[in-house]
Scaffold this motif. Structure first.
Motif, mmCIF file in Angstrom:
data_model
loop_
_atom_site.group_PDB
_atom_site.id
_atom_site.type_symbol
_atom_site.label_atom_id
_atom_site.label_comp_id
_atom_site.label_asym_id
_atom_site.label_seq_id
_atom_site.Cartn_x
_atom_site.Cartn_y
_atom_site.Cartn_z
ATOM 1 N N ARG A 16 17.890 88.205 60.754
ATOM 2 C CA ARG A 16 18.055 89.349 61.648
ATOM 3 C C ARG A 16 19.343 90.108 61.363
ATOM 4 O O ARG A 16 19.376 91.335 61.424
ATOM 5 N N HIS A 17 20.391 89.390 61.036
ATOM 6 C CA HIS A 17 21.695 90.026 60.858
ATOM 7 C C HIS A 17 22.059 90.276 59.395
ATOM 8 O O HIS A 17 22.775 91.240 59.106
ATOM 9 N N ASP A 48 17.596 94.441 55.594
ATOM 10 C CA ASP A 48 18.437 95.139 56.560
ATOM 11 C C ASP A 48 17.631 95.793 57.682
ATOM 12 O O ASP A 48 17.851 96.940 58.041
ATOM 13 N N ARG A 49 16.724 95.030 58.244
ATOM 14 C CA ARG A 49 15.905 95.622 59.307
ATOM 15 C C ARG A 49 16.696 95.817 60.595
ATOM 16 O O ARG A 49 16.210 96.457 61.538
ATOM 17 N N ILE A 50 17.915 95.347 60.624
ATOM 18 C CA ILE A 50 18.803 95.656 61.743
ATOM 19 C C ILE A 50 19.070 97.159 61.817
ATOM 20 O O ILE A 50 19.422 97.689 62.881
ATOM 21 N N ARG A 51 18.848 97.861 60.692
ATOM 22 C CA ARG A 51 19.128 99.306 60.678
ATOM 23 C C ARG A 51 18.267 100.059 61.685
ATOM 24 O O ARG A 51 18.648 101.143 62.140
ATOM 25 N N GLU A 57 17.021 80.186 60.617
ATOM 26 C CA GLU A 57 16.711 81.084 59.510
ATOM 27 C C GLU A 57 16.418 82.498 60.011
ATOM 28 O O GLU A 57 16.834 83.491 59.395
ATOM 29 N N LEU A 58 15.718 82.597 61.135
ATOM 30 C CA LEU A 58 15.403 83.911 61.690
ATOM 31 C C LEU A 58 16.664 84.636 62.145
ATOM 32 O O LEU A 58 16.806 85.849 61.948
#
Length: 427
Positions: free
Chosen positions: A344-345, A350-353, A339-340
């Protein structure tokens, strides 16, 4: 830069026209470039906002001060030949980055930040002093929030090169920046009484500091119309539930509502928001999410074409970076290992930003784009991985380049917002 387009929104609403503006909340250069190119093509103003965490006197997480951010945006604008109205805004300006410190210290920092934003030519200022600092309640009283906001407005008025160009946005019911952290099933919509009270207490607080003229340039109120998104959830706008709140504007003819967290709403929902007086539509993660979709689509195409192995992919590189430096995602994502990884992706938040500026991420992105160069990507693969784009683009003879596809993915979202705001979009 000027504030005219925003300042005109209340009058345009009173005149019965659908008139809104998209607030592009990002520091990503590709998204900013797409917004400026789109604005130039449509002859529409472009509003770009920086948050207090992204940009402040200490550099924020982008490393940019307000003056540096302005120069950053203007450099992109010059490169793309943008000649229209460029409006810069400061979002959530207040003590939030320093709320772990006592209120007097946090407000001193906030005062410097607001001064620097105003001095740098940012003309739309969202004053957000609603959060408690060390030793205070999490949420402050309306009176305290308004008094602190007025004190920041006084500083902006002194610092701005031309104070008459400033427009303020106020509000005491301010959504969490960047999306909710929990699973969503309902939201408490701001009550009409709360909206009216917000205006009244701020008007008194501004008057106490002899800022009546400045308060007259308050153009927006942040309220909760019932829209939000989390990691995997989107709460769509229900105009029936917001009807009473929308009607409040009939008694507040000189302002409109500002809607935060409108990312991932449908075009119909966004148009309904504008029609109902939520004329300033803020979007951020929804744009970088669209860009990430495009980049991962190109990543998949590169693998299909045999240009790279899976271990060399952009997504693999981003996974390594995020695992090595988990600070920007770990407090916000929850679940087992699978799930993590999914969050992440692919999370809506959208914390990948936060990881795209990382040196390793930039190197991986440059390598991916270098694999394509200016070669046309087969139309059948564009159809497979970019199916949401304009059919005319998908059917382009010979395909399109990687650069074109990146911009097109972001522009598709911008066009949805533009149409919802009453812009007749031409292709």
């Amino acid at each position: 830069m000027n504030h005219n387009r925003i300042a005109d929104l209340p009058a345009q609403r009173r005149a019965g026209s659908r008139s809104g503006i998209t607030s592009v909340c990002t520091a990503h250069p590709t998204v900013i470039e797409a917004a400026l190119r789109f604005g130039q093509a449509q002859g529409a103003p472009v509003l770009i906002e920086a948050t207090c965490n992204q940009v402040n006197q200490h550099g924020g997480y982008t490393g940019m001060t307000p003056d540096a951010f302005r120069r950053f945006v203007e450099t992109i604008a010059a490169r793309v030949g943008f000649s229209g109205e460029l409006i810069l805004g400061g979002d959530h300006l207040g003590p939030n980055p320093w709320k772990h410190r006592p209120a007097d210290e946090a407000m001193r920092e906030a005062s410097v930040m607001v001064r620097d934003f105003a001095r740098a030519g940012f003309t739309k200022l969202h004053l957000d002093t609603s959060m408690g600092c060390a030793g205070e309640a999490v949420a402050l009283s309306d009176e305290t929030t308004a008094a602190r906001a007025a004190s920041l407005a006084a500083i902006a008025e002194e610092a701005a090169p031309a104070r008459e160009t400033l427009s303020y946005v106020i509000g005491t019911e301010v959504p969490v920046p960047g999306g909710a952290l929990e699973t969503l099933d309902h939201l408490a919509i701001t009550s009409p009484d709360a909206a009216r009270r917000t205006v009244a207490v701020h008007e008194r607080a501004f008057a106490k500091l002899d800022l009546q003229e400045a308060f007259g340039r308050t153009v927006g109120i942040v309220v909760q119309p019932g829209v939000e998104f989390g990691n995997a959830d989107v709460v769509p706008y229900d105009r029936a539930k917001a009807k009473a709140l929308s009607a409040t504007l009939d008694g507040l003819p000189h302002v409109v509502f500002e809607a935060h967290s409108t990312d991932y709403q449908s075009e119909a929902a966004l148009a309904a928001l504008v029609d109902d007086g939520f004329a300033i539509l803020k979007v951020g993660p929804g744009l970088t999410f669209a860009l990430r979709e495009a980049l991962y689509g190109l990543d998949a195409i590169a693998t299909v074409l045999g240009l790279q192995q899976a271990d060399d992919s952009l997504s693999a590189a981003m996974e390594r970076v995020m695992l090595r430096e988990p600070g920007s995602w770990q407090p916000y994502y929850h679940g087992d290992a699978a799930e993590l990884r999914l969050q992440r992706h692919f999370s809506y938040s959208d914390r990948i930003r936060y990881y795209w500026p990382h040196a390793e991420a930039q190197a991986a992105l440059s390598r991916l784009l270098g694999l394509f160069g200016d070669r046309a990507i087969p139309a059948t693969l564009i159809s497979q991985y970019f199916g949401l784009l304009d059919p005319e683009l998908l059917a382009r003879s010979g395909g399109a380049t990687a650069t074109v596809l990146q911009e097109a993915a972001v522009t598709r979202v911008l066009a949805i917002y533009a149409r919802a705001c009453g812009v007749t979009v031409t292709t």
